[in-house]
Each structure stands twice: as structure tokens, then as C-alpha cells.
Scaffold this active site. Sequence first.
Site, PDB file in Angstrom:
ATOM      1  N   LYS A  62       0.808  -1.226   0.000  1.00 31.99           N
ATOM      2  CA  LYS A  62       0.000   0.000   0.000  1.00 31.99           C
ATOM      3  C   LYS A  62       0.836   1.268   0.000  1.00 31.99           C
ATOM      4  CE  LYS A  62      -3.626  -0.440  -0.356  1.00 31.99           C
ATOM      5  NZ  LYS A  62      -4.327  -0.687  -1.634  1.00 31.99           N
ATOM      6  N   TRP A  67       0.602   2.285  -8.880  1.00 32.23           N
ATOM      7  CA  TRP A  67       0.803   3.588  -9.511  1.00 32.23           C
ATOM      8  C   TRP A  67       2.164   3.662 -10.194  1.00 32.23           C
ATOM      9  CZ3 TRP A  67       0.891   8.879  -6.473  1.00 32.23           C
ATOM     10  CH2 TRP A  67       0.610   9.921  -7.365  1.00 32.23           C
ATOM     11  N   HIS A 120       7.562  -7.202  -2.219  1.00 30.82           N
ATOM     12  CA  HIS A 120       7.198  -6.492  -0.994  1.00 30.82           C
ATOM     13  C   HIS A 120       8.176  -6.772   0.141  1.00 30.82           C
ATOM     14  CE1 HIS A 120       3.612  -4.541  -2.173  1.00 30.82           C
ATOM     15  NE2 HIS A 120       2.755  -5.533  -2.035  1.00 30.82           N
ATOM     16  N   SER A 150      -4.262   2.604   4.857  1.00 31.96           N
ATOM     17  CA  SER A 150      -4.562   1.920   3.601  1.00 31.96           C
ATOM     18  C   SER A 150      -4.426   0.407   3.734  1.00 31.96           C
ATOM     19  CB  SER A 150      -3.632   2.440   2.499  1.00 31.96           C
ATOM     20  OG  SER A 150      -4.002   1.941   1.241  1.00 31.96           O
ATOM     21  N   SER A 240      -3.691  10.297 -13.384  1.00 28.96           N
ATOM     22  CA  SER A 240      -4.373  10.963 -12.282  1.00 28.96           C
ATOM     23  C   SER A 240      -5.147   9.912 -11.500  1.00 28.96           C
ATOM     24  CB  SER A 240      -5.341  12.027 -12.807  1.00 28.96           C
ATOM     25  OG  SER A 240      -6.456  11.419 -13.448  1.00 28.96           O
TER      26      SER A 240
END
Length: 306
Positions: A62, A67, A120, A150, A240
Site C-alpha cells: 500500500k 501507480w 514487498h 490503507s 491521475s
Amino acid sequence: MSSQGDHKPGSVGKGAAVGEHEKPEPVMADGLLVMPGTLRQWEEIKSFQARPDDTFIATYPKSGMVWSTQLMEIIQLQGDVQAYKVNKQKLSFLEISIPDDEPAVEKINNLPSPRVIYIHAPISHIPKSILENKCKVICVLRNPKDVAVSYYHFHTFSNMLPNPGTWSEFLQNFMIGKVTYGSWFDHVKGWWSLRKQPNIFFLFYEAMKKDLGYEAGRLASFLGRDLSPEAMKNLVEQLSFNSMKTNMDGKFPNIGSVTGFTFKQFIRKGQVGDWKNHFTVAQNEVMDQLIPDQLKGTSLDFCYEL
């Protein structure tokens, strides 16, 4: 800042209430809490052979992995947004094996070069070949307060993660590293210790929120790409938050069938400072004491609101 009392998580998986869906419990692998599917291929993960032209995206959960993945893809396509839109993706996640699917390590071994691989784990638990082969690693870091919020919400709707309990219970476990993939503090300190190596690149989630175009330009330089001003403008518009929330299910069409959530759930708010809607005054005071103590001597400094 929130003044509410403790609260229970909302929905789990495909609309089930907590307790109605069987949730897995994490297990230990060399001192790191991982999911059972990860443990079953732990030896294969440890001995995984990275190739010199591999690129790894390393994040604590998170922290902006999806992104940054999209950012990297558009940069590699030289800003061709139309090509990006039609390209379906499968996340090549080294440590996550989807139930009833081909083991992750085996799947990645069969991919053609150059590969983009997601991890991760902290540096203490990554395959040695990544650093030995001087692979490019893009590390994405996010402030721990927003990460905690999150990650808590992610636990409430993912079939692949354990029941988080109440927000207070989860936050306590997060602060002591008793969550899947371990301590956020150990993760960021470990990767940050490699910041002077030329093959390791850092992105900060908050900096991306503040000026995505500038951060995209930095990443493009690291990847040896040069985007035109028009391509950069298109990239920023495409990535965005609202555009991503709308388009991600199309990019990853099969994710919901095995994980119990869609990317519209996964990409929840994407805000800097949402922690203020969850932390009580007392919880924030504890965190404000813990953060500088844990990060002392690292030069790491995070932004907590924009």
C-alpha cells in the site's frame, strides 16, 4: 484528526461481513510474516535467479506499487497512452502465488527478458541474486501513517489477507511489525541504506502526488528514456487518481476472480493525509514518538499532508 472510538472493519471479499469468509492466517518464513502460499514456495523465492536486465519494483504494501507500475509502463512506451490503454497486464509478483494458479516463481522464470518483477519483502529477505546482479530496483516509499490506514482497509476486503481486527488492534500490530511482510520501519530503512548505489532509485508517494510530471521525468532518466513534453502531459493526465480508479479493472481483468476485490476497491482514496480521518489524538501522539525514534540516523523525512 479523528475523535471517534474504535471501529470494526467493513466488508470482506465479495461483500461478505467479517467472519463470513474464511481468511488465511500469516505464517513465519525465516522470521518474516508471509501468507501460506508464499511459504509453500519460500525456498524457490530465496534461490530465485534474477537476470541482469530485470527491473524490480520494491514497495511495502500500500505504498504506490500499482501507480509506479503504470508510470513505468507508459515511460517504457515513450508516452504512447493509446498503446498503454490496450495493453492488459499481469502482475509478476515474486512472493504472491494465486490459489489454483501456476506458482509465481515458475511463472516469472518463464517470462522473456527484460522482465519487470514486483516485491514487498525487506532487503533481508529478497533473493541475493537481485543485488549481486546489480538489477535496477525502483523503491517506492510512503509515509507510515497513510500506509497503516490503507493497509488496514486492504485487509478488510481482500480474501488473501487475515482479518485485521479493529483499527486500534491493527495499528498496534503495524507499529510493532506484527503484520504480513513485517515492519514498515525495517523495510524502508533497509532499502534506504542502498540509496547511493546507482542501480537503486527512490520515488516518494507524496512527491508523486505533489508533482507527478517531475517525478516521472526523474524515473524516465533512470530508465534511459526521454519523453516529449506532449507525451509527459498525456502521462500525467492518464495517471491521475480518478483516471486510474476508472481504468485499472480493464488493465487487470482477472484480478477480482481470485482475490475477492476489484481495483476500484484496491485504489481507495490515494490521498496524502487520510490518516487524520482514522488516528485518534492518542494514537497520533504514540506514532509521532515512534517514527523519529525508529528512523533516527537515516536522513529519511516523510510528508504527512499536502
